[in-house]
Write a protein that holds these residues in place. Structure first.
Motif, short mmCIF file in Angstrom:
data_model
loop_
_atom_site.label_atom_id
_atom_site.label_comp_id
_atom_site.label_asym_id
_atom_site.label_seq_id
_atom_site.Cartn_x
_atom_site.Cartn_y
_atom_site.Cartn_z
N MET A 222 5.16 -3.06 5.69
CA MET A 222 5.48 -2.21 4.82
C MET A 222 4.27 -0.74 5.30
SD MET A 222 7.61 -3.70 2.53
CE MET A 222 7.68 -2.28 1.19
N LYS A 223 5.01 0.28 5.76
CA LYS A 223 4.39 1.53 5.90
C LYS A 223 4.92 2.52 5.24
CE LYS A 223 2.80 -0.14 10.45
NZ LYS A 223 2.49 -0.10 11.79
N PHE A 224 3.92 3.50 4.49
CA PHE A 224 4.53 4.77 4.02
C PHE A 224 3.83 6.01 4.44
CE2 PHE A 224 5.12 1.10 1.35
CZ PHE A 224 6.47 1.12 0.98
N ARG A 225 4.42 6.97 4.28
CA ARG A 225 3.76 8.52 4.29
C ARG A 225 3.66 8.89 2.99
NH1 ARG A 225 1.49 10.19 8.71
NH2 ARG A 225 2.08 9.72 10.68
N VAL A 226 2.55 9.27 2.55
CA VAL A 226 2.45 9.92 1.46
C VAL A 226 2.09 11.37 1.49
CG1 VAL A 226 0.91 9.77 -0.74
CG2 VAL A 226 1.34 7.66 0.50
N SER A 227 2.60 12.16 0.56
CA SER A 227 2.44 13.71 0.58
C SER A 227 2.39 14.02 -0.97
CB SER A 227 3.63 14.37 1.19
OG SER A 227 4.65 13.99 0.71
N GLY A 228 1.98 15.22 -1.25
CA GLY A 228 2.27 15.89 -2.63
C GLY A 228 0.93 15.56 -3.46
N LEU A 229 0.12 14.96 -2.92
CA LEU A 229 -1.12 14.31 -4.00
C LEU A 229 -2.21 15.46 -4.04
CD1 LEU A 229 -1.88 10.86 -2.53
CD2 LEU A 229 -0.19 11.48 -4.51
N ASP A 230 -2.89 15.44 -4.96
CA ASP A 230 -4.21 16.34 -5.24
C ASP A 230 -5.11 15.61 -4.38
OD1 ASP A 230 -6.48 17.64 -5.96
OD2 ASP A 230 -6.03 17.70 -8.05
N ALA A 231 -5.51 16.74 -3.27
CA ALA A 231 -6.53 16.21 -2.07
C ALA A 231 -7.78 15.77 -2.86
CB ALA A 231 -6.63 17.31 -1.36
N LYS A 232 -8.31 16.25 -3.92
CA LYS A 232 -9.67 15.86 -4.33
C LYS A 232 -9.41 14.79 -5.50
CE LYS A 232 -11.57 19.26 -2.47
NZ LYS A 232 -11.84 18.89 -0.95
N ALA A 233 -8.36 14.66 -6.00
CA ALA A 233 -8.10 13.39 -6.86
C ALA A 233 -7.92 12.09 -6.20
CB ALA A 233 -6.94 13.76 -7.99
N LYS A 234 -8.78 11.01 -7.20
CA LYS A 234 -8.43 9.83 -6.58
C LYS A 234 -7.18 8.80 -7.05
CE LYS A 234 -13.32 8.65 -5.58
NZ LYS A 234 -14.42 7.71 -5.31
N TYR A 235 -6.73 8.15 -6.02
CA TYR A 235 -5.53 7.43 -6.47
C TYR A 235 -5.60 5.93 -6.14
CZ TYR A 235 -3.41 12.14 -6.49
OH TYR A 235 -2.67 13.13 -6.88
N ILE A 236 -4.68 5.51 -6.92
CA ILE A 236 -4.86 3.62 -6.67
C ILE A 236 -3.25 3.53 -6.29
CG2 ILE A 236 -4.75 1.52 -7.48
CD1 ILE A 236 -6.92 2.37 -9.43
N LEU A 237 -3.13 3.17 -4.89
CA LEU A 237 -1.68 2.67 -4.56
C LEU A 237 -1.43 1.04 -4.62
CD1 LEU A 237 -1.17 4.91 -1.22
CD2 LEU A 237 -1.04 5.71 -3.54
N LEU A 238 -0.37 1.12 -5.22
CA LEU A 238 0.11 -0.41 -5.49
C LEU A 238 1.63 -0.57 -5.10
CD1 LEU A 238 1.60 -0.56 -8.64
CD2 LEU A 238 -0.58 0.11 -9.29
N LEU A 239 1.80 -1.82 -5.08
CA LEU A 239 3.17 -2.20 -4.55
C LEU A 239 3.75 -3.14 -5.51
CD1 LEU A 239 5.37 -1.64 -2.11
CD2 LEU A 239 4.50 -3.85 -1.09
N ASP A 240 4.95 -2.71 -5.81
CA ASP A 240 5.79 -3.51 -7.08
C ASP A 240 6.79 -4.02 -6.27
OD1 ASP A 240 6.95 -2.91 -10.26
OD2 ASP A 240 6.58 -4.86 -9.57
N ILE A 241 7.19 -5.35 -6.25
CA ILE A 241 8.53 -5.71 -5.79
C ILE A 241 9.35 -6.43 -6.82
CG2 ILE A 241 9.46 -7.53 -4.02
CD1 ILE A 241 7.10 -7.03 -2.14
N VAL A 242 10.60 -6.00 -6.94
CA VAL A 242 11.46 -6.60 -8.06
C VAL A 242 12.78 -7.13 -7.26
CG1 VAL A 242 10.75 -4.60 -9.67
CG2 VAL A 242 12.83 -4.36 -8.15
N ALA A 243 13.32 -8.05 -8.06
CA ALA A 243 14.44 -9.07 -7.31
C ALA A 243 15.57 -8.16 -7.43
CB ALA A 243 14.54 -10.09 -8.46
N ALA A 244 16.47 -8.38 -6.64
CA ALA A 244 17.88 -7.13 -6.40
C ALA A 244 19.05 -7.81 -7.40
CB ALA A 244 18.19 -7.18 -5.02
#
Length: 101
Positions: free
Chosen positions: A5-27
């Motif tokens: 799993m690979k992603f490009r992230v954009s639109g974030l506040d450059a100085k703010a800190k973020y936690i990225l997480l992945l949530d997988i759901v059943a189809a």
């Protein structure tokens, strides 16, 4: 199972800190098996287990750092072992994902 799993992230506040997480759901409510080079329904799914989200190991970090690189969830593991502390619990077909910033 170790999906890539690979992603490009954009639109974030450059100085703010973020936690990225992945949530997988059943189809859907079915169990699948891979047979003759394709996925086939193999019955009803097991009851859904409590949700577990995978937090990216670089979290938390700044928006600037997230946006500078491709975010890879290369250590993600899918499993149906509920005592596994390092993977997701999966009891049916998993096809959807959400990246939350």
């Amino acid at each position: 199972m170790f999906p890539q799993m690979k992603f490009r992230v954009s639109g974030l506040d450059a100085k703010a800190k973020y936690i990225l997480l992945l949530d997988i759901v059943a189809a859907d409510d079915y169990r699948y098996k891979f047979h003759n080079s394709r996925w086939m329904i193999a019955g009803k799914a097991d009851p859904e287990m409590p949700k577990r989200m995978y937090i990216h190991p670089d979290s938390p970090t700044t928006g600037e750092q997230w946006m500078q690189k491709v975010v890879s969830f290369h250590k993600l593991k899918l499993t149906n072992n509920i005592s596994d502390k390092h993977g997701f619990v999966s009891t049916s077909c998993i096809v959807a994902d959400n990246l939350v910033a």
